[in-house]
Design a protein around this motif. Structure first.
Motif, PDB file in Angstrom:
ATOM      1  N   THR A 300      36.854  52.911  33.876  1.00 28.32           N
ATOM      2  CA  THR A 300      37.787  53.142  34.973  1.00 28.32           C
ATOM      3  C   THR A 300      37.219  52.593  36.266  1.00 28.32           C
ATOM      4  OG1 THR A 300      36.814  55.278  35.562  1.00 28.32           O
ATOM      5  CG2 THR A 300      38.554  55.298  33.885  1.00 28.32           C
ATOM      6  N   PHE A 301      38.089  52.450  37.250  1.00 28.93           N
ATOM      7  CA  PHE A 301      37.637  52.048  38.570  1.00 28.93           C
ATOM      8  C   PHE A 301      36.645  53.059  39.131  1.00 28.93           C
ATOM      9  CE2 PHE A 301      38.370  52.544  43.201  1.00 28.93           C
ATOM     10  CZ  PHE A 301      37.777  51.361  43.624  1.00 28.93           C
ATOM     11  N   GLY A 302      36.857  54.352  38.857  1.00 31.51           N
ATOM     12  CA  GLY A 302      35.930  55.372  39.346  1.00 31.51           C
ATOM     13  C   GLY A 302      34.525  55.176  38.807  1.00 31.51           C
ATOM     14  N   GLU A 303      34.404  54.854  37.512  1.00 34.51           N
ATOM     15  CA  GLU A 303      33.078  54.587  36.946  1.00 34.51           C
ATOM     16  C   GLU A 303      32.474  53.327  37.559  1.00 34.51           C
ATOM     17  OE1 GLU A 303      32.542  56.560  32.583  1.00 34.51           O
ATOM     18  OE2 GLU A 303      33.269  54.502  32.645  1.00 34.51           O
ATOM     19  N   ALA A 304      33.303  52.325  37.827  1.00 34.78           N
ATOM     20  CA  ALA A 304      32.807  51.100  38.451  1.00 34.78           C
ATOM     21  C   ALA A 304      32.217  51.391  39.823  1.00 34.78           C
ATOM     22  CB  ALA A 304      33.935  50.074  38.558  1.00 34.78           C
ATOM     23  N   VAL A 305      32.876  52.249  40.597  1.00 34.75           N
ATOM     24  CA  VAL A 305      32.377  52.607  41.923  1.00 34.75           C
ATOM     25  C   VAL A 305      31.054  53.355  41.813  1.00 34.75           C
ATOM     26  CG1 VAL A 305      32.835  54.049  43.949  1.00 34.75           C
ATOM     27  CG2 VAL A 305      34.624  52.565  43.053  1.00 34.75           C
ATOM     28  N   GLU A 306      30.937  54.247  40.834  1.00 32.83           N
ATOM     29  CA  GLU A 306      29.670  54.958  40.636  1.00 32.83           C
ATOM     30  C   GLU A 306      28.534  53.976  40.346  1.00 32.83           C
ATOM     31  OE1 GLU A 306      29.840  58.002  37.704  1.00 32.83           O
ATOM     32  OE2 GLU A 306      31.504  59.061  38.654  1.00 32.83           O
ATOM     33  N   LEU A 307      28.808  52.978  39.504  1.00 33.73           N
ATOM     34  CA  LEU A 307      27.786  51.970  39.197  1.00 33.73           C
ATOM     35  C   LEU A 307      27.405  51.166  40.432  1.00 33.73           C
ATOM     36  CD1 LEU A 307      28.556  50.273  35.751  1.00 33.73           C
ATOM     37  CD2 LEU A 307      26.504  51.543  36.400  1.00 33.73           C
ATOM     38  N   LEU A 308      28.408  50.800  41.240  1.00 34.05           N
ATOM     39  CA  LEU A 308      28.125  50.053  42.462  1.00 34.05           C
ATOM     40  C   LEU A 308      27.222  50.842  43.390  1.00 34.05           C
ATOM     41  CD1 LEU A 308      31.544  48.429  43.505  1.00 34.05           C
ATOM     42  CD2 LEU A 308      29.405  47.216  43.086  1.00 34.05           C
ATOM     43  N   ASP A 309      27.593  52.087  43.642  1.00 29.39           N
ATOM     44  CA  ASP A 309      26.829  52.908  44.581  1.00 29.39           C
ATOM     45  C   ASP A 309      25.393  53.090  44.101  1.00 29.39           C
ATOM     46  OD1 ASP A 309      26.464  54.467  46.876  1.00 29.39           O
ATOM     47  OD2 ASP A 309      26.979  56.320  45.819  1.00 29.39           O
TER      48      ASP A 309
END
Length: 457
Positions: A300-309
């Motif tokens: 999901t986009f939410g998991e992608a954001v967690e990886l980015l951060d």
């Protein structure tokens, strides 16, 4: 879904006694290597610029589980299928393995009589993406990717240049391999060749050009991983984990994917939330082709954001190659600018463009990283104005979205090609022709044995 335990490196420590079973992997997670991860406060401004509004960015290590917890475990994982293919190359007579690999890639594995088991395993993995990655969503994500403004795409390049030059992990690998120092223009051409085809209709089909380029990049990573491990030694691996690990590669999915769309939003572009999700699926499929384990692909986009951060919070300090890589990056920028001639006011225009680009480095990376990569204490007034001009250009792109028939127009534009990357590809093609006669992108720059690193690394 479960992951085979032998994907883990032999040097991976055992799981802590009583550690819970990860629900995705079906086994307890292994601890991260002793030398990582460590929080790097210098990247907090870049995290805030990109991620504020999506997550609560704190000036500390993010405290998250899920895919981020698995990332610490997957520092011990390389790319089992392609790493085995590289060892196959070394077992066979010179060029024989590469010839079979290219034949299977271009014409199918069934065109090879009695193919080696390593190739069978590789293409078995490639041809079975996760079931939740559907062709329709990949295709829609490709339209979104092509629709990102030039400002968003350029910001992505600035961010990843910062990560290469000022990030220790990528910088060490790139600097040690030495190709950026030896062959900057052709390396840049190969990057443009990879990018320019990605969103094109049919390009990610089994025999599409983007599909094949992604698998060739995967092979380059595996060659580099084997060579870096030999160069750096087993003690380094025990301390830091596998070179070019699966965890590090997985961070490329959001870094190359949703990040450029998020910069667009930062500048004022309007998207639907579904666009973020579909762009993530598009890059998740590319990540699968590049060898990233299903457990490390953000669903999901939410998991992608967690990886980015997390990825930028633990960015390692600059490597010993940082200054040299920075000089090369600046030299490439100046070389590209020298190809553009504006009569009478040429020098002034180029100076203004240079200042504007430096201003974007400060805008994206913050003061510390901006100073390091530009060599200037702060942006000029032109550099400070540049993000505002970008915002104006992005707002114009919103008008197109308000007119009925937007998606049909967006799909037609995709069929005509990615304009931004087409311009970059043409520029690097001309430069490569001038420097080496135009041998073009081969994706074979690492088809060498580790002894060759003695001159570059």
């Amino acid at each position: 879904m479960t992951t085979v335990i032998d994907e883990l490196d032999p040097l991976a420590p055992p799981a802590d006694p009583g550690a819970p079973v990860d629900p995705v992997l079906g086994r307890p997670l292994r601890p991260a290597p002793p030398g990582r991860p460590r929080f790097n406060p210098e990247w907090t401004p870049a995290r805030r610029r990109l991620l504020d509004g999506w997550v609560d960015v704190q000036d500390r290590l993010p405290e998250t589980g899920g895919i981020v917890a698995r990332a610490k475990d997957h520092v011990w994982v390389g790319d089992p299928e392609m790493d085995a293919v590289v060892q196959m190359f070394r077992r066979l007579p010179p060029r024989k393995g590469r010839e079979m690999f290219e034949r299977a890639l271009n014409f199918g594995l069934d065109t090879i009589e009695d193919p080696p088991h390593e190739l069978v395993a590789l293409f078995g993995h490639i041809d079975t993406p996760p079931a939740w990655i559907t062709k329709d969503r990949v295709d829609r994500g490709a339209i979104v990717a092509n629709s990102v403004t030039p400002a968003g795409k350029a910001s992505l390049i600035f961010l990843n240049t910062l990560a290469t030059v000022q990030g220790g992990s990528v910088g060490s690998a790139v600097g040690t391999m030495g190709r950026m120092q030896r062959d900057m223009i052709n390396r840049s051409l190969e990057s443009a060749e990879f990018w320019v085809h990605l969103p094109a209709p049919g390009a990610l089909n089994r025999f599409g050009v983007a599909f094949k380029n992604a698998v060739r990049v995967r092979l380059m990573h595996a060659h580099a991983r084997v060579m870096l491990r030999k160069k750096w030694g087993e003690e380094w691996v025990a301390e830091h984990g596998v070179p070019i690990s699966n965890a590090e590669m997985s961070g490329g999915i959001p870094s190359f994917g949703v990040a450029n769309l998020m910069y667009d939003i930062n500048y004022g572009r309007r998207y639907e939330y579904r666009d973020l999700e579909d762009l993530n699926i598009f890059w998740s499929y590319i990540g699968h082709l590049l060898g990233i384990r299903e457990a490390m692909i953000p669903r999901t986009f939410g998991e992608a954001v967690e990886l980015l951060d997390y990825g930028y919070a633990v960015m390692e300090p600059p490597s010993e190659y940082a200054d040299a890589l920075n000089d090369l990056s600046e030299m490439m920028l100046e070389t590209l600018m020298d190809k553009v001639h504006v009569p009478v006011v040429d020098a002034r225009v180029k100076s203004a463009i240079h200042q504007a680009l430096h201003g974007l480095y400060f805008f994206i990376g913050g003061q510390v990283l901006g100073r390091r990569i530009t060599g200037t204490p702060e942006p000029t007034w032109i550099g400070r104005l540049a993000p505002k001009l970008v915002t104006a250009q992005v707002h114009l792109a919103n008008l197109d979205r308000r007119v009925p028939g937007y998606w049909k127009r967006a799909d037609r534009r995709r069929a005509r090609g990615d304009t931004y990357w087409a311009v970059m590809h043409a520029a690097f093609t001309r430069l490569a022709a001038e420097k080496d006669g135009g041998r073009g992108p081969t994706f074979a720059g690492h088809d060498r044995r580790v002894e060759a690193l003695g001159r570059a690394g």
